[in-house]
Design an enzyme around this catalytic site. Structure first.
Site, mmCIF file in Angstrom:
data_model
loop_
_atom_site.group_PDB
_atom_site.id
_atom_site.type_symbol
_atom_site.label_atom_id
_atom_site.label_comp_id
_atom_site.label_asym_id
_atom_site.label_seq_id
_atom_site.Cartn_x
_atom_site.Cartn_y
_atom_site.Cartn_z
ATOM 1 N N ASN A 9 -9.216 -53.306 13.360
ATOM 2 C CA ASN A 9 -10.310 -53.246 14.373
ATOM 3 C C ASN A 9 -10.438 -51.843 14.627
ATOM 4 O O ASN A 9 -9.613 -50.861 15.260
ATOM 5 C CB ASN A 9 -9.657 -53.842 15.694
ATOM 6 C CG ASN A 9 -10.524 -53.743 16.713
ATOM 7 O OD1 ASN A 9 -11.709 -53.242 16.725
ATOM 8 N ND2 ASN A 9 -9.930 -54.060 17.955
ATOM 9 N N TRP A 10 -11.679 -51.181 14.052
ATOM 10 C CA TRP A 10 -11.853 -49.906 14.315
ATOM 11 C C TRP A 10 -12.275 -49.380 15.644
ATOM 12 O O TRP A 10 -12.577 -48.303 15.818
ATOM 13 C CB TRP A 10 -12.797 -49.229 13.184
ATOM 14 C CG TRP A 10 -12.320 -49.220 11.825
ATOM 15 C CD1 TRP A 10 -11.305 -50.020 11.300
ATOM 16 C CD2 TRP A 10 -13.027 -48.696 10.580
ATOM 17 N NE1 TRP A 10 -11.223 -49.354 10.035
ATOM 18 C CE2 TRP A 10 -12.204 -48.780 9.659
ATOM 19 C CE3 TRP A 10 -14.189 -47.956 10.643
ATOM 20 C CZ2 TRP A 10 -12.522 -48.153 8.361
ATOM 21 C CZ3 TRP A 10 -14.408 -47.504 9.389
ATOM 22 C CH2 TRP A 10 -13.534 -47.482 8.194
ATOM 23 N N LYS A 11 -12.852 -50.267 16.495
ATOM 24 C CA LYS A 11 -13.203 -50.178 17.688
ATOM 25 C C LYS A 11 -14.205 -49.104 17.818
ATOM 26 O O LYS A 11 -15.331 -49.185 16.409
ATOM 27 C CB LYS A 11 -12.002 -49.775 18.544
ATOM 28 C CG LYS A 11 -10.860 -50.573 18.658
ATOM 29 C CD LYS A 11 -9.691 -50.108 19.631
ATOM 30 C CE LYS A 11 -8.250 -51.445 19.707
ATOM 31 N NZ LYS A 11 -7.387 -50.961 20.381
ATOM 32 N N HIS A 93 -11.256 -59.587 23.176
ATOM 33 C CA HIS A 93 -10.544 -58.402 23.017
ATOM 34 C C HIS A 93 -10.152 -57.985 24.389
ATOM 35 O O HIS A 93 -11.014 -58.107 25.173
ATOM 36 C CB HIS A 93 -10.865 -57.292 22.160
ATOM 37 C CG HIS A 93 -9.663 -56.188 22.023
ATOM 38 N ND1 HIS A 93 -9.528 -55.515 22.891
ATOM 39 C CD2 HIS A 93 -9.093 -56.241 20.694
ATOM 40 C CE1 HIS A 93 -8.391 -54.543 22.338
ATOM 41 N NE2 HIS A 93 -8.207 -55.095 21.020
ATOM 42 N N GLU A 95 -9.906 -55.422 25.686
ATOM 43 C CA GLU A 95 -10.682 -54.231 26.109
ATOM 44 C C GLU A 95 -12.079 -54.762 26.709
ATOM 45 O O GLU A 95 -12.479 -54.108 27.317
ATOM 46 C CB GLU A 95 -10.730 -53.254 24.997
ATOM 47 C CG GLU A 95 -9.623 -52.319 24.673
ATOM 48 C CD GLU A 95 -9.231 -51.779 23.501
ATOM 49 O OE1 GLU A 95 -10.405 -51.712 22.554
ATOM 50 O OE2 GLU A 95 -7.980 -51.121 23.125
ATOM 51 N N GLU A 163 -2.203 -60.151 21.472
ATOM 52 C CA GLU A 163 -2.133 -58.597 21.585
ATOM 53 C C GLU A 163 -1.693 -58.514 22.915
ATOM 54 O O GLU A 163 -2.543 -58.269 24.031
ATOM 55 C CB GLU A 163 -3.503 -58.186 21.450
ATOM 56 C CG GLU A 163 -4.325 -58.306 19.995
ATOM 57 C CD GLU A 163 -5.103 -57.249 19.696
ATOM 58 O OE1 GLU A 163 -4.951 -56.617 18.677
ATOM 59 O OE2 GLU A 163 -6.064 -57.004 20.409
ATOM 60 N N GLY A 169 -2.349 -49.269 21.806
ATOM 61 C CA GLY A 169 -2.777 -47.766 21.820
ATOM 62 C C GLY A 169 -1.345 -47.021 22.282
ATOM 63 O O GLY A 169 -1.618 -45.992 22.598
ATOM 64 N N SER A 209 0.116 -51.611 18.615
ATOM 65 C CA SER A 209 0.819 -50.843 17.788
ATOM 66 C C SER A 209 1.591 -50.949 16.521
ATOM 67 O O SER A 209 2.855 -50.762 16.395
ATOM 68 C CB SER A 209 1.747 -50.057 18.951
ATOM 69 O OG SER A 209 1.344 -49.395 20.083
ATOM 70 N N GLY A 230 -5.246 -51.792 15.147
ATOM 71 C CA GLY A 230 -6.207 -50.744 15.716
ATOM 72 C C GLY A 230 -6.071 -49.254 14.943
ATOM 73 O O GLY A 230 -6.418 -49.287 13.852
ATOM 74 N N GLY A 231 -5.298 -48.390 15.678
ATOM 75 C CA GLY A 231 -5.278 -47.019 15.227
ATOM 76 C C GLY A 231 -4.942 -46.897 13.865
ATOM 77 O O GLY A 231 -5.310 -45.973 12.951
HETATM 78 P P1 13P Z 1 -3.471 -50.595 18.402
HETATM 79 O O1 13P Z 1 -2.890 -50.982 16.966
HETATM 80 O O2 13P Z 1 -4.082 -49.029 18.287
HETATM 81 O O3 13P Z 1 -2.340 -50.786 19.115
HETATM 82 O O4 13P Z 1 -4.350 -51.522 18.797
HETATM 83 C C1 13P Z 1 -4.464 -52.697 18.544
HETATM 84 C C2 13P Z 1 -5.510 -53.530 18.748
HETATM 85 O O5 13P Z 1 -6.140 -53.471 20.138
HETATM 86 C C3 13P Z 1 -6.470 -54.101 17.832
HETATM 87 O O6 13P Z 1 -7.471 -55.096 18.056
#
Ligand code: 13P
Length: 246
Positions: A9-11, A93, A95, A163, A169, A209, A230-231
């Site tokens: 997920n590149w956000k 998600h 967020e 999640e 993050g 993470s 994510g990251g």
């Molecule tokens: P991180 O891997 O950056 O913690 O993000 C997870 C995430 O929200 C994937 O959708």
């Protein structure tokens, strides 16, 4: 046997030059036993589909509107995602639940829209730190699951992502036991609602993470069928190591 999934997920990250990261992933020899899905920002989906065309990598959106078209300035419908060649959509998600107040009822409508357009829905659930500390994790996750997933779920049209909000993050992850407890619970709820055949076959991803260093341990936990990353999905070397670990 459920095939593992590594979903990135590149956000809201990535300009056109970031497509080169995906080419790097290819040369870094990803694991053919692991399904790979990349969900870039909407601006890159079409180019990503073209880049991934011969790479055995699927592409997804990070959200969609619950309607198929209409006066919804700034929104993107599931049909539009499918029209680009995308095959998946991340929905609900945390967020989006947090920043846009998306309720499980809305996530359910979006999931239905994704299915109508032929997309696989990656439906996200997870508790906040406050909810975990109050020992409400399973209630919250159970409620989100019940509310966000329509009745017509199958092993082909649904992926669930657990999640924990506080792990996203932050570099913090739950213990392997805690991850296992929630994934076993999600499996039990899916089996109870959709029957053993479907419930046993839906893939359940862990997100929050996930890194090259912890991916293999997390993926070995019962009922963890891969990761929503994510990251660490933004850099080809890191994501490749996660794909290999899964
Ligand atoms: P991180 O891997 O950056 O913690 O993000 C997870 C995430 O929200 C994937 O959708």
């Amino acid at each position: 046997m459920r095939r593992k999934i590594a979903a990135g997920n590149w956000k809201m990250n990535g300009l056109r030059e970031a497509l080169r990261e995906v080419e790097g992933l290819h040369s870094a020899n990803p694991n053919p036993d692991c399904e790979v899905i990349i969900c870039p920002p909407a601006t890159l989906i079409r180019s990503m589909v073209k880049t991934c065309d011969t790479m055995n990598i699927n592409v997804g959106g990070q959200d969609c509107h619950e309607n198929s078209s209409g006066a919804h300035t700034g929104d993107i419908s599931a049909e539009m995602l499918a029209d680009t060649g995308a095959t998946h959509a991340i929905l609900g998600h945390s967020e989006r639940r947090d920043a846009y107040g998306e309720s499980s009822t809305l996530v359910r409508a979006k999931t239905r829209a994704a299915w109508n357009a032929g997309l696989v829905a990656i439906v996200c659930v997870g508790e906040t730190l406050e909810e975990r500390e109050a020992a409400n994790t399973l209630d919250i996750v159970g409620g989100q699951l019940a509310g966000s997933i329509p009745d017509a779920a199958t092993a082909e049209n649904l992926i669930v992502a657990y999640e924990p909000v506080w792990a996203i993050g932050t570099g913090k992850t739950p213990t392997l036991n805690d991850i296992g407890e929630v994934h076993d619970f999600i499996r039990m709820r899916l089996e109870r609602r959709f029957g053993e055949g479907v419930g046993r076959s839906v893939r359940i991803l862990y997100g929050g993470s996930m890194k090259p260093e912890n991916a293999a341990d997390i993926a070995a936990v019962s009922n963890v069928d891969g990761g929503l990353v994510g990251g660490a999905s933004l850099k080809a070397p890191d994501f490749s190591r996660i794909v290999a670990a899964l």
